[in-house]
Each structure stands twice: as structure tokens, then as C-alpha cells.
Design a protein around this motif. Structure first.
Motif, short mmCIF file in Angstrom:
data_model
loop_
_atom_site.label_atom_id
_atom_site.label_comp_id
_atom_site.label_asym_id
_atom_site.label_seq_id
_atom_site.Cartn_x
_atom_site.Cartn_y
_atom_site.Cartn_z
N LEU A 184 0.83 -1.21 0.00
CA LEU A 184 0.00 0.00 0.00
C LEU A 184 0.87 1.26 0.00
N LEU A 185 1.98 1.22 0.72
CA LEU A 185 2.90 2.36 0.70
C LEU A 185 3.45 2.61 -0.70
N ASP A 186 3.80 1.53 -1.41
CA ASP A 186 4.29 1.67 -2.79
C ASP A 186 3.24 2.34 -3.68
N LEU A 187 2.00 1.89 -3.54
CA LEU A 187 0.92 2.44 -4.37
C LEU A 187 0.70 3.93 -4.09
N VAL A 188 0.64 4.28 -2.80
CA VAL A 188 0.36 5.67 -2.43
C VAL A 188 1.48 6.59 -2.90
N LEU A 189 2.74 6.19 -2.68
CA LEU A 189 3.87 7.05 -3.07
C LEU A 189 3.99 7.16 -4.59
N THR A 190 3.75 6.06 -5.29
CA THR A 190 3.81 6.11 -6.76
C THR A 190 2.70 7.01 -7.31
N ALA A 191 1.50 6.89 -6.75
CA ALA A 191 0.41 7.77 -7.17
C ALA A 191 0.72 9.22 -6.82
N GLY A 192 1.40 9.44 -5.68
CA GLY A 192 1.78 10.79 -5.30
C GLY A 192 2.74 11.42 -6.29
N VAL A 193 3.72 10.64 -6.74
CA VAL A 193 4.65 11.15 -7.75
C VAL A 193 3.92 11.46 -9.05
N TYR A 194 2.99 10.58 -9.43
CA TYR A 194 2.20 10.80 -10.64
C TYR A 194 1.41 12.11 -10.55
#
Length: 384
Positions: A184-194
């Protein structure tokens, strides 16, 4: 020499880098990044592609009247044409599709009515000098993007359920929770960069998100497998706490995680920076960015987040808590015994302050050195 020594220790798993012991620092950094990402979701939101937001797509040939058109030329021409048809409309970046004589530029604009689309198309023909038959426009409904989103969410939920079930069977519940938190951390941070970068969210982005889930899971399973090996039977009488055994496992798999991550990031980096950046293949940048950022965060989270979360959860287990207390108490007792052995001697005492003991061979300061006896001489031996 120092760097080569560190590299060899890293490969041997003997660097003893204190990663799990600094888990509060890693949790603080992760919380700060998550807050930044959520703030970007609320303030900047996402740049939805035409598949999700709906709109009109114009396809223009890359050459007209013997002249080669650039991305900026086409984007400016489509912008003028769309604005003349609907002053409130806007366009996205021009993306090149294909190569050579068959190359075209695709420009996405906000939704236009059929009459507005025809007017914009006529303006493009007049402005660029392109044959009307070579310019096409397509109307895309946002309903299709909504359907893709629903299918992606369903796929994500099914994937997470299967992952948790597998990790519980393969390892245990606390490892499954730690792995899920890392995903979930990977998803949130990747979406944040996007969201911060402002790339368009397209179906390729959704595919990339589902891809990084599997990659992140692979790296976490590698680390947890070593943790399970190091902590098997740890409560039976180990000299390490659970956190120390977990930290040892992270060090032993550190170079494997870094090497695997580097090998995976190289082709994805080429896809992003060379394919999308230098060659202008705009259709690749959405997939390239989400894979590059997601895989990078996956490597870091498996090392700096998943293992510390696991140790924090296990330290709350009664058996592990009692074991950790025994190990620390044993160390305290051993330290006290060592300290008691030197307690009779003052802390500022020197060798000259300590009286010579009977039979001691240490001479007193200022005393003349004594001749050394030859114990090998037996009575009756004649000295030379």
C-alpha cells in the motif's frame, strides 16, 4: 580500500547496517511522504487522460505539403483550431505515433460537440495545408474509463486478498500485514509522484500499477524468507532479539535486493528516458514512469519499511517480548559481572599505584633489574 571492504562485507551480508534499529526514523519518513502524496491528491489531483475524462482526439500526419511537422507545430495548430470552435476547450500534449511516412501526431482535447469537432478539423486543414481525409477525430466517452477503473479496482482487491492468503499460509499473519502495508505504501507514493509530476493517467498507468504490485511482493517475500530462517526457534535460547535477527536477515539479502532492483530498473529507465524522452514516444511515458517509480519504491520499502514493520509487530507478541527481555537481561548481568571485576581498582589508578604482589615479576619504579635465573641449570652443572 575502505569502499572495497564495505562492498565485500555487503556481498557477504556482514556489513551489519542498523536498519531495523532505526525503524522510528523510517516510519517518520514514510508518514511524511504519505502526507505529501495525500496533499497532492487533494490539491493538484490527477491529470486524467481522455479515456477517463472523455474528450475529442485529433490525429494529424507528421508531414504535410512536403514539410515535416514537429510536435510543437501540431500542438499549436490544434490549440488554435479547438479554441476557434470552443473558447473554453483545452488540449493536452501532442504524442507521436509510428515512424517514417506513416507517422502521425495524436492530440487530445476536451469534449467537443460533433459540429465543433468538424469546425476544428476544417481549421486544421486550412492552417496546416493537410488533406482533410488524413485528419481524423474521435469522440471518447468517460464511461469507458470508468469501466476500466472499476475493473482495475476489482483486480486490485482480488490480488491483495490472494496475496494476504498466500503470505499467511507461507509465513504468518504478522508477515502478511507487514507485506500488505509495504504494498500500500508503494501504491500511495507512486500515485503521489504521478500527481506531482502531472502525467496523464491512462490505461497504461493502470497496467503499470498492477505490475509493480507483483514486483514489490517478490522482493518482500525474499526478505521475509530470510527473516523466517534466522528467527526459527529463536525463543529456545538465542543471543539475539527478534529485531536483531530481522536486521541480520535484511543485511544478508541487501545486495540481492539492490542488484535485482538495479537490473529491473535499467530497461524501464531506458523505456522512460530514451523511448519517451529522447525519441518522443509519448505513449510509453505513462507506463515507463509508473514502472520506474513503483519498482524503485518497491526495493526501498522492502528494505526500509516492510522488515521494520514486521519487527515492530512481532515485538508486541508475548513470547517474543519475553524472549527479548531475557536476552537484554542476560546482557545486563554479563556487563555487571565485568564491571564488578574491576570495581576494587580506582578508575584513575595506574600501574605504579598498585603495590607489587608477592612473587610478581613486575619491578617497582626505580628498582634495579634482577638477573634472570636460568631454571634449566640443575645442581652440579658448571657455569661457563
Amino acid at each position: 580500500m575502505a569502499s572495497s571492504g564495505l562492498a565485500s562485507r555487503l556481498y557477504a551480508g556482514e556489513a551489519n547496517i542498523n536498519i531495523v534499529g532505526r525503524r522510528k526514523m523510517w516510519f517518520t519518513i514514510a508518514a511524511a511522504l504519505v502526507l505529501i502524496s495525500i496533499g497532492s491528491f487533494v490539491i493538484r489531483q490527477f491529470e486524467l487522460g481522455i479515456e477517463f475524462a472523455g474528450g475529442t482526439s485529433f490525429s494529424v500526419p507528421a508531414s504535410a505539403s512536403g514539410k515535416t511537422l514537429t510536435q510543437n507545430d501540431v500542438a499549436a495548430a490544434v490549440d488554435r483550431a479547438v479554441q476557434s470552435a470552443n473558447p473554453e476547450a483545452s488540449i493536452g500534449a501532442a504524442q507521436k505515433v509510428g515512424d517514417g511516412k506513416d507517422a502521425t501526431y495524436t492530440v487530445r482535447a476536451t469534449a467537443l460537440s460533433p459540429s465543433e469537432a468538424e469546425e476544428a478539423k476544417a481549421t486544421l486543414v486550412k492552417d496546416l495545408g493537410v488533406d482533410a481525409s488524413k485528419i481524423s477525430d474521435n469522440q471518447v466517452s468517460a464511461a469507458w474509463g470508468g469501466q476500466v477503473t472499476r475493473q482495475a479496482v476489482i483486480g486490485l482487491i482480488v490480488f491483495l486478498v490472494l496475496v494476504v492468503a498466500y503470505l499467511i499460509i507461507r509465513f504468518e499473519l504478522r508477515m502478511a500485514i507487514a507485506a500488505l502495508a509495504s504494498l500500500l505504501l508503494d501504491l500511495v507514493l507512486t500515485a503521489g509522484v504521478y500527481s506531482l509530476v502531472g502525467f496523464e493517467v491512462t490505461p497504461s498507468t493502470v497496467i503499470g500499477f498492477l505490475t509493480i504490485l507483483g514486483y514489490s511482493l517478490y522482493d518482500v517475500v525474499v526478505v521475509f524468507d530470510k527473516v523466517q530462517e534466522n528467527t526459527r526457534g529463536i525463543t529456545a535460547g538465542s543471543t539475539r532479539t527478534y529485531s536483531e535477527a530481522t536486521n541480520l536477515a535484511v543485511n544478508q539479502t541487501l545486495m540481492r535486493s539492490l542488484n535485482t532492483g538495479l537490473v529491473a530498473l535499467l530497461p524501464v529507465g531506458g523505456l522512460l528516458f530514451i523511448g519517451a524522452g529522447l525519441l518522443g514516444a509519448g505513449t510509453l511515458k505513462d507506463l515507463g514512469l509508473v514502472l520506474f517509480v513503483g519498482m524503485g519504491f518497491g526495493v526501498l520499502s522492502s528494505i526500509l519499511f516492510a522488515a521494520p514493520v514486521l519487527s515492530a509487530l512481532k515485538d508486541q507478541e508475548p513470547k517474543i517480548k519475553a524472549h527479548n527481555a531475557r536476552v537484554l537481561a542476560r546482557r545486563t548481568t554479563r556487563s555487571d559481572d565485568v564491571a564488578k571485576g574491576d570495581r576494587s581498582r580506582p578508575a584513575n589508578a595506574t600501574d605504579s599505584d598498585v603495590p607489587a604482589m608477592a612473587g610478581s615479576t613486575t619491578p617497582r619504579p626505580g628498582a634495579r633489574p634482577q638477573a634472570r635465573r636460568n631454571n634449566n641449570n640443575r645442581p652440579g652443572d658448571r657455569r661457563r
